[in-house]
Each structure stands twice: as C-alpha cells, then as structure tokens.
Design a protein around this motif. Structure first.
Motif, PDB file in Angstrom:
ATOM      1  N   ILE A   1     -95.788 -38.883  58.976  1.00 12.29           N
ATOM      2  CA  ILE A   1     -95.814 -40.172  59.660  1.00 12.29           C
ATOM      3  C   ILE A   1     -95.022 -39.994  60.945  1.00 12.29           C
ATOM      4  N   ALA A   2     -95.665 -40.211  62.066  1.00 10.93           N
ATOM      5  CA  ALA A   2     -95.047 -39.914  63.359  1.00 10.93           C
ATOM      6  C   ALA A   2     -93.742 -40.682  63.527  1.00 10.93           C
ATOM      7  N   GLY A   3     -92.685 -39.945  63.842  1.00 14.63           N
ATOM      8  CA  GLY A   3     -91.402 -40.557  64.121  1.00 14.63           C
ATOM      9  C   GLY A   3     -90.672 -41.084  62.918  1.00 14.63           C
ATOM     10  N   VAL A   4     -91.179 -40.808  61.714  1.00 14.14           N
ATOM     11  CA  VAL A   4     -90.551 -41.349  60.499  1.00 14.14           C
ATOM     12  C   VAL A   4     -90.177 -40.226  59.529  1.00 14.14           C
ATOM     13  N   MET A   5     -91.163 -39.552  58.935  1.00 19.29           N
ATOM     14  CA  MET A   5     -90.888 -38.519  57.938  1.00 19.29           C
ATOM     15  C   MET A   5     -92.067 -37.576  57.826  1.00 19.29           C
ATOM     16  N   GLY A   6     -91.745 -36.316  57.571  1.00 22.18           N
ATOM     17  CA  GLY A   6     -92.775 -35.305  57.404  1.00 22.18           C
ATOM     18  C   GLY A   6     -93.355 -35.302  56.000  1.00 22.18           C
ATOM     19  N   GLY A   7     -94.437 -34.566  55.863  1.00 22.90           N
ATOM     20  CA  GLY A   7     -95.085 -34.441  54.569  1.00 22.90           C
ATOM     21  C   GLY A   7     -94.564 -33.257  53.779  1.00 22.90           C
ATOM     22  N   GLU A   8     -94.674 -33.350  52.475  1.00 25.50           N
ATOM     23  CA  GLU A   8     -94.163 -32.297  51.596  1.00 25.50           C
ATOM     24  C   GLU A   8     -94.956 -31.001  51.763  1.00 25.50           C
ATOM     25  N   HIS A   9     -96.260 -31.119  51.914  1.00 22.84           N
ATOM     26  CA  HIS A   9     -97.120 -29.941  51.931  1.00 22.84           C
ATOM     27  C   HIS A   9     -96.845 -29.062  53.146  1.00 22.84           C
ATOM     28  N   SER A  10     -96.561 -29.677  54.295  1.00 20.26           N
ATOM     29  CA  SER A  10     -96.395 -28.902  55.525  1.00 20.26           C
ATOM     30  C   SER A  10     -94.941 -28.623  55.859  1.00 20.26           C
ATOM     31  N   GLY A  11     -94.012 -29.029  54.989  1.00 19.85           N
ATOM     32  CA  GLY A  11     -92.595 -28.835  55.271  1.00 19.85           C
ATOM     33  C   GLY A  11     -92.155 -27.390  55.107  1.00 19.85           C
TER      34      GLY A  11
ATOM     35  N   GLY B   1     -91.275 -51.071  62.821  1.00 19.17           N
ATOM     36  CA  GLY B   1     -91.890 -51.625  61.613  1.00 19.17           C
ATOM     37  C   GLY B   1     -92.713 -50.643  60.819  1.00 19.17           C
ATOM     38  N   GLN B   2     -93.034 -49.473  61.405  1.00 20.99           N
ATOM     39  CA  GLN B   2     -93.881 -48.491  60.714  1.00 20.99           C
ATOM     40  C   GLN B   2     -93.162 -47.922  59.497  1.00 20.99           C
ATOM     41  N   ALA B   3     -91.842 -47.695  59.620  1.00 21.98           N
ATOM     42  CA  ALA B   3     -91.088 -47.172  58.472  1.00 21.98           C
ATOM     43  C   ALA B   3     -90.963 -48.226  57.385  1.00 21.98           C
ATOM     44  N   ARG B   4     -90.619 -49.450  57.764  1.00 25.64           N
ATOM     45  CA  ARG B   4     -90.442 -50.514  56.755  1.00 25.64           C
ATOM     46  C   ARG B   4     -91.745 -50.844  56.054  1.00 25.64           C
ATOM     47  N   ALA B   5     -92.863 -50.688  56.766  1.00 27.62           N
ATOM     48  CA  ALA B   5     -94.158 -50.981  56.143  1.00 27.62           C
ATOM     49  C   ALA B   5     -94.396 -50.106  54.925  1.00 27.62           C
ATOM     50  N   HIS B   6     -93.760 -48.927  54.892  1.00 23.21           N
ATOM     51  CA  HIS B   6     -93.907 -48.015  53.758  1.00 23.21           C
ATOM     52  C   HIS B   6     -92.617 -47.913  52.950  1.00 23.21           C
ATOM     53  N   GLY B   7     -91.704 -48.857  53.161  1.00 23.07           N
ATOM     54  CA  GLY B   7     -90.452 -48.866  52.403  1.00 23.07           C
ATOM     55  C   GLY B   7     -89.523 -47.734  52.761  1.00 23.07           C
ATOM     56  N   LEU B   8     -89.556 -47.294  54.029  1.00 18.96           N
ATOM     57  CA  LEU B   8     -88.744 -46.153  54.456  1.00 18.96           C
ATOM     58  C   LEU B   8     -87.779 -46.576  55.561  1.00 18.96           C
ATOM     59  N   HIS B   9     -86.695 -45.848  55.679  1.00 20.51           N
ATOM     60  CA  HIS B   9     -85.802 -45.955  56.836  1.00 20.51           C
ATOM     61  C   HIS B   9     -85.128 -44.601  56.998  1.00 20.51           C
ATOM     62  N   THR B  10     -85.422 -43.915  58.094  1.00 23.18           N
ATOM     63  CA  THR B  10     -84.898 -42.576  58.311  1.00 23.18           C
ATOM     64  C   THR B  10     -84.111 -42.543  59.616  1.00 23.18           C
TER      65      THR B  10
END
Length: 792
Positions: A314-324, A346-355
């Motif tokens: 997710i751009a600017g929020v968190m990377g994926g497990e597979h490509s880490g 709001g993109q992070a909160r929409a998925h319950g994230l805050h990084t």
C-alpha cells in the motif's frame, strides 16, 4: 516523535542544558511531552575483551572466561551466555559495580570456580525490556578499560515531541535541528551526503500510472547485499532511543534514514518482483498480505505499488509480506517516493493501520527529498551489507509536484496581530533563517515558501512564524480596545438562555451528545430517516449523522441507567440532519427525555412514575414563554413513540415537533427495562414570541359558567375547547379544563369533561340573558359537531 539529544546535537548544539533545550522547543510551538534518560543508572561497567574461554569443569552450560578489563592481569569470570567468544569486546561489571535495581557485583565462587565480575547482557544493563538471549557484544574498535556509559553515549536523553498535524517537516532529526538552529541563530550541519556512483548498469523498470497521487518515484537496484550482516551498535542505539526496534540491516537503514531526514523508504526483494514496478490504483477486490501478516481486500481508491502480477504494497503505508526482505534476500530494490498528502490521508485508517510512513506522508514530505534519502540509504547499506548499486531510476511529473508558493506579509497586519512593532530587519532575518525567500517592498514582504513547509500558505501563517521565533513570551499582554454597541433585545424572540433556564428550573440537566450516532440506534428510532453516513467515522457506532435528538438522548439514558441512576431528566439543544449530503437540511431542535419517579425520593413524596402529562406540562411551560396560543397538540403516529401516548405539535398549523412515550417494541429492542418519555421541538418555532402589550383591567365583574359534557372517550379535549371558543364570543377571557371523569354514572365508552368559562366586558356588566345565549350556542354547536351532551 522521539529523538536522542546527542543525535540532535550532532546537527546543531546550542549552549543550553537538556531542560532549557526542551523548554525552548516547547515555546517555539513544538510541545515536548517527555524528557527521559536513555539508560537507567549503573556504575563500574567498562569495556573488556574476552581473551580466554574454557568449559566449566562441573557445569555443562557454563564457561570460564578470562577477561582483560584494562586494569592489568586478565580476571576469571564464569559466564553462562551461549554467544560469548574469544576476541569479543563486551560490557564488564567489575567487582563493586552497581547495576540497575541496586544489584552490587561481588567476588564469588560458582561451582567451585572463582568469578571476579560479570559479563553483562543488554537487559541486565537496562537497555532492553525483555530478557536478552545472550551478552551484549560491543564494536571491535571499543577501547578496553573505557567506561561503557562513555563508549555507548548512555548519558543521553530521549526527548519526545508532540507535533501538531501541520508540522510534518519536524518529523525528523533534520527538521528539528533546523528549528533549533533558527531559534539559536546557529548553522546546521548534518552528515555529508554525496551521490553514490553506480557500479553496475542494471536497473529495474518503473511505471507510474497515477502521476497526480505519485508525482515522483525513485528506485535503485542494489545487488549482492548481505541481509544477515549485523547492524552497527550505534545505529541500533539510535533506533532504540527513537522507539524503534532493530530488525535487520536493510530495514534498520530505511528506518534510520526516515528518522534522520524524514523520508520514508521501502526495500523490496528483487527476486519477488516481476516485469516492472507500477504505481497505480488498486483494482476492486485485489488482496494483499501485509508485513504484519494481516490480509486485506483493496478497493479502487487505494494507491498501491504493484508489479505485473499484482499489488506489492500500500503506497506510503506498508509493504507486502511476499515482496519483503527476508534472510534469503540477495538483491533489493530500494524505493524512495513522494506521495501527495491528499492521496495518503485516510488510506491507512481505511484499513485499520497507522504506520510511521503514513504518519509522515499524510502531513507532507518534502517533494525534493526522495533523491537525497535514496543516496543516504544506499551509502549506509553499502557500508553495512555490501553490494553493488545500480543507477537511480526516477519517474517525475513536474506539473503534479507542489508548486513554489508565495505569501504576502503586511507590516500593518503583523503589528495588529502581535500588538507590537518589530524592526523590519528582524522580521526579514527571522523569515530568512526559516529558509524562506524574502523580498521586502515598501510596507510588506513577499515570501517564497520552501518545499518542506506545507503549512505556510497565507499571511496568518507567516505571522505565526514571526511570533513563535521572536518568542511568544516577549509579546506584550494587552487587552483589546473595542467600541461595543448594546446588543438589541428582540422582545418577540425568546433567547436560548431563557429556554435553558426554564428547563433547569423544571429539574432538567443539559446534555451534549455527538452529532453522529450508531446506525442501528437511528434505525430503531427512525427507520424512515435519511441522513449522511460518515466516510471516516471516529468509531463504527458513531457513523451516521443524527436525524433527530432522540438517539443521543436515549443513549445518554442507557449510560445513566447502567450507573444506577433511576431518575433521569435530560434536555439537549442541537442540530439534526435530514437528507443526502447534496440536499442536506440542518434543523436546530430542542429535545428532552424523562424517566423514573415523578419526584425525587423523600419522605414527603411518593414513588409515582412520571407520565405523559408531566412531560407535556414541562413542554407547555416552554411554550408559554413565546406564543402559547399558536400551538396545538393533536394525536399522531411516530415510529419511535407509543401509538396511544403520542402527540404531534403544530405551530400555526405546521408540524413543529413530537411528544410521547417511547414505543414498547423499540424499548425492548434497545434493552431498556423502564418507560421513557421524550419530546422534540423545532427551535425556530419555539423561540418565536410576542411583543408584550398592556390590556387595561376591567372594573366590571366576571361571569363564570361551568359546563360538564359527556363526550366519546377518544375525543381530544382540544376539539371541544376549539368549538367553545368559536361560539363564546369576543368577551370570553378564560376557558380551561378542570375535571375529567369516567366511572359510575357515566356510560361506558364516554367521559365527562368539565370546563370553566369566564366572560368579562371591558366597559359594562354582562347580564344573564347574554351569557345564557352564548351558553346555549356552545351546547348546540358541541352537540351537532362533536356529539357532546350536557351532563345533568
């Protein structure tokens, strides 16, 4: 944000104590929440070298080490750590050392072998909260015999700053150093940043499909990295002091550069990338497993980093497990990008994230920083993990990058806002120290805003900058001088304060509830209501705008009943919202709710529950403040109210509110075990009053007649009163109900209604013949239209 004071002082070091530095930062508008030492007190711990190691003769898990602590001959130490080895530099607590929790090191014998000190782990020194797996290994260049606190710089403080959302430029050591340098008129000198020369020509293709949300994307391929290399202790310590745990050198470097410069970065495992890196909006229904193991379903509004096979992050929020990055990674693709704050908000909160990354991108990251951060991260990675870097690949869309902004500051407006005249040279100097381009012209300054200051756009922003750098504590304390005219008092308008006082006098307490309520609660009370649903609610049970005051009052009732408050009397004044967002009607209302006994518990009163007429009396006391004759009550049906105990309020013939008992089915659905009564009235109708006018008192006697009618038990008394007033003539001065009776002597299905009628002429005495004619007309009209019979 947390940062190490020593790290900050490498960039800029004013001649201030730790507390004075924290106070200065706070007074500049960057509030300091906490100042804490980075290590708990301990003494007598030095750097030592393990020069010998042999198994303990009587314990399989222990080793007998010989340790050179710089004091002369090596000393014997029994150690049970599995990672101890010859040649290591380690923290060594000499005999007499005092460790955290007042643990004093003594010379002792363990299983018959003498031990003169202790080789320490990080947790034993208070540097880790959890128990360490082994001893702390120090860098090879650490000088033997030197104090550990000096070698590791443990006489340091962590300063935690609570930044307001507009100051994203200070979410880094560089940004904070820039502020401290401005405040103290000192130059800021960070680490030397030089471009890294590529040693291979290979690149990985990048394509940006949404340039508006991602105007700049920089990537670099680095091959042959050693992910299993050890992160240097100095970097681990700086991360720890900033509240970040070390993981592996690649992740540690990206986190370090983010803390240092303020630019979030991400590293992908090149082996798991296919085709090219693509910045695009997610396709509806695409799924991604994040680095924290959470599997999410993406929607079409989420910006993602993808390859030809699907989303990678997710751009600017968190990377994926597979490509880490993993221990098997050998080649990495380093990402450094600028994402529009509006795209990430709001993109992070929409998925319950805050990084940490989303926290920075939402507030704005310098669009010129990605290249600098990529070069810095590359240099650190090569120094720690080795590898061969390729050239930087940049995709940029200049039209979508933030333009250079300008703002104008007037001398007169600055003096008016500060209440003080500042020398113009000082104002110019302050603005230039902040990195702003300043051009003075006459009575104003034209200011060019640097790329890292997203919060400066208008004149008031510049005034704030001047004020805080000059010093809020240096501004004069003056009371503003204004000429105030008397506020007009509209006699035909009932002020809100009077309505509030009246409700308080009737025993109510004012409630202030949220303007948004739980959708299921609103559905229970107003199933037909249409009101906006919040796109970004503070919680799932506060996600729709209220269509009525009833949901908030009922929720407040539940809160009180759950706390054993059985007698509840609440009122609220607030807006209600009806319709869709593009055709929204906002209506000010006054609502009230009562529940429990009629009177407070006491020896003089009973325990009778409050009823419909108690609440109606309270409402009529409000109506009496304005135009009582303009109001009518009539039977009605409301989804939230009891069908037999519900009335609609009409003001001058238009619907203005409702009053009644909470519907039994709704009460059961909400889990309420007691009855509750509510009313809600339009505020604009309630505040309409009348201009007081004097009517001379008549000197002539009143004439009163009491009439008792037998009417159908379902007939509203209001209908009978309306008929009487229409036939009673212009000299009727009073009509009121004083008795209602059903029982012996009254046929079943009927009720006896007794009314008192009073006539008075302003200039003469009325005779019996005139009154009898009026009474006969009332009786006849009531019989004809209402079926009312005069009771004998």
């Amino acid at each position: 944000m947390k940062f190490s004071e020593q790290w900050l002082r490498e960039w800029v070091s004013p001649a201030l104590s730790t507390q004075a530095l924290a106070d200065q930062i706070t007074m500049a508008g960057l509030e300091v929440d906490a100042v804490e030492p980075v290590a708990v007190p301990f003494s007598g711990v030095v750097v030592a070298e393990v020069v010998g190691k042999a198994p303990h003769p009587d314990a399989g898990k222990l080793n007998v080490c010989r340790v050179d602590d710089g004091s002369g001959e090596p000393v014997p130490v029994v150690c049970g750590a599995p990672n101890v080895a010859v040649g290591q530099k380690v923290p060594f607590a000499r005999v007499g050392a005092v460790l955290p929790d007042d643990v004093t090191i003594k010379q002792t014998r363990l299983r018959g072998v003498e031990s003169c000190g202790m080789i320490c782990s990080a947790s034993e020194l208070g540097l880790e909260e959890e128990s360490s797996a082994g001893i702390l290994v120090l860098p090879p260049e650490s000088p033997v015999g030197a104090g550990l606190r000096d070698v590791m710089g443990l006489d340091d403080y962590t300063i935690e700053v609570d930044l307001t959302p507009n100051r994203g430029d200070c979410l880094s050591v560089k940004g904070l150093a820039r502020e401290v340098g401005v405040l103290n008129r000192l130059a800021v000198s960070g680490p030397e940043l030089t471009p890294v020369a590529p040693t291979l020509d290979e690149t990985f293709p990048v394509r940006v499909e949404d340039a508006e949300r991602c105007p700049r994307y920089i990537g670099r391929l680095i091959k042959g990295v050693d992910v299993n290399a050890e992160t240097p202790l100095w970097m681990v310590e700086r991360l720890r002091r900033s509240g970040i745990r070390a993981i592996d050198p690649v992740v540690d470097v990206t986190n370090y550069v983010m803390l240092e410069l303020g630019q979030p970065l991400h590293a992908f495992d090149r082996a798991n990338l296919h085709g090219s890196v693509v910045v695009r909006l997610a396709r509806e229904g695409e799924r991604l497993v994040l680095l924290d193991g959470q599997a999410i379903t993406l929607d079409g509004a989420t910006l993602v980093i993808a390859d030809e096979r699907g989303p990678l992050a997710i751009a600017g929020v968190m990377g994926g497990e597979h490509s880490g990055v993993s221990p098997a990674t050998r080649d990495i693709f380093l990402e450094s990008a600028f994402f529009s704050p509006l795209a990430i908000a709001g993109q992070a909160r929409a998925h319950g994230l805050h990084t940490d990354a989303s926290h920075r991108f939402e507030r704005g990251v310098d669009p010129r920083l990605p290249r600098e951060a990529a070069e810095r991260a590359t240099a650190l990675l090569l120094a720690i993990t080795g590898g061969m870097p390729g050239p930087l690949v940049e995709v940029a869309s200049e039209p979508h990058l933030p333009d250079g902004r300008e703002a104008r500051l007037r001398v007169s407006r600055l003096e008016q806002a500060l209440g003080k005249s500042l020398p113009r040279d000082e104002v110019t100097e302050i603005l230039e120290r902040l990195g702003l381009g300043v051009e003075a012209s006459g009575e104003s300054w034209t200011v060019k805003v640097p790329s890292w200051r997203f919060d400066i756009a208008i004149e008031e922003d510049l005034i704030e900058e001047v004020a805080r750098i000059h010093g809020y504590n240096r501004l004069p304390v003056r009371r503003p001088l204004v000429r105030l005219a008397l506020r007009p008092d509209h006699e035909a308008h009932t002020p809100l304060a009077r309505l509030r006082r009246q409700m308080v006098a009737r025993g109510y307490q004012e409630a202030v509830t949220y303007s948004f309520v739980a959708p299921e609660l609103q559905q229970a009370l107003h199933p037909e209501a249409v009101s906006p649903t919040l796109a970004n609610p503070i919680s799932s049970d506060l996600s729709v705008m209220r269509a009525s005051l009833f949901p908030g009052l009922v929720r407040a009732l539940q809160h009180n009943l759950n706390r054993q408050q059985e007698r509840v009397r609440l009122f609220e004044i607030g807006l209600t919202f009806r319709g869709e967002l593009d055709q929204l009607h906002q209506t000010p209302m006054l609502g009230a709710l009562v529940c429990g006994p009629r009177e407070p518990e006491g020896w003089t009163g009973g325990r009778e529950p409050v009823d419909f007429f108690d609440l109606k009396g309270d409402l009529e006391s409000l109506l009496a403040l304005g135009e009582p004759q303009a109001w009518r009550f009539e039977p009605g049906k409301h989804s939230a109210l009891h069908p037999g105990q519900c009335a609609r309020l009409l003001h001058r013939g238009e619907e203005a509110g409702w009053i009644g008992t909470l519907h039994p089915a709704v009460r059961v659905r909400l889990g309420l075990k007691v009855d509750a009564l509510l009313f809600e009235v339009r505020l604009d109708a309630l505040t309409q009053g009348r201009v007081p006018a004097f009517t001379p008192l008549s000197r002539h006697p009143e004439v009163r007649r009491d009439l008792a009618f037998l009417v159908d038990e379902g007939l509203p008394v209001q209908a009978l009163l309306d008929t009487i007033r229409a036939q009673a003539g212009e000299w009727l001065v009073k009509s009121h109900l004083f008795d209602v009776y059903q029982g012996q002597g009254v046929p079943e299905g009927l009720k006896s209604v007794a009314l008192g009628l009073t006539w008075q002429h302003p200039s003469r005495t009325l005779n019996d013949e005139e009154i009898n004619q009026l009474v006969d007309a009332i009786v006849a009209e009531s019989r004809q239209h209402l079926g009312a019979l005069l009771r004998a």
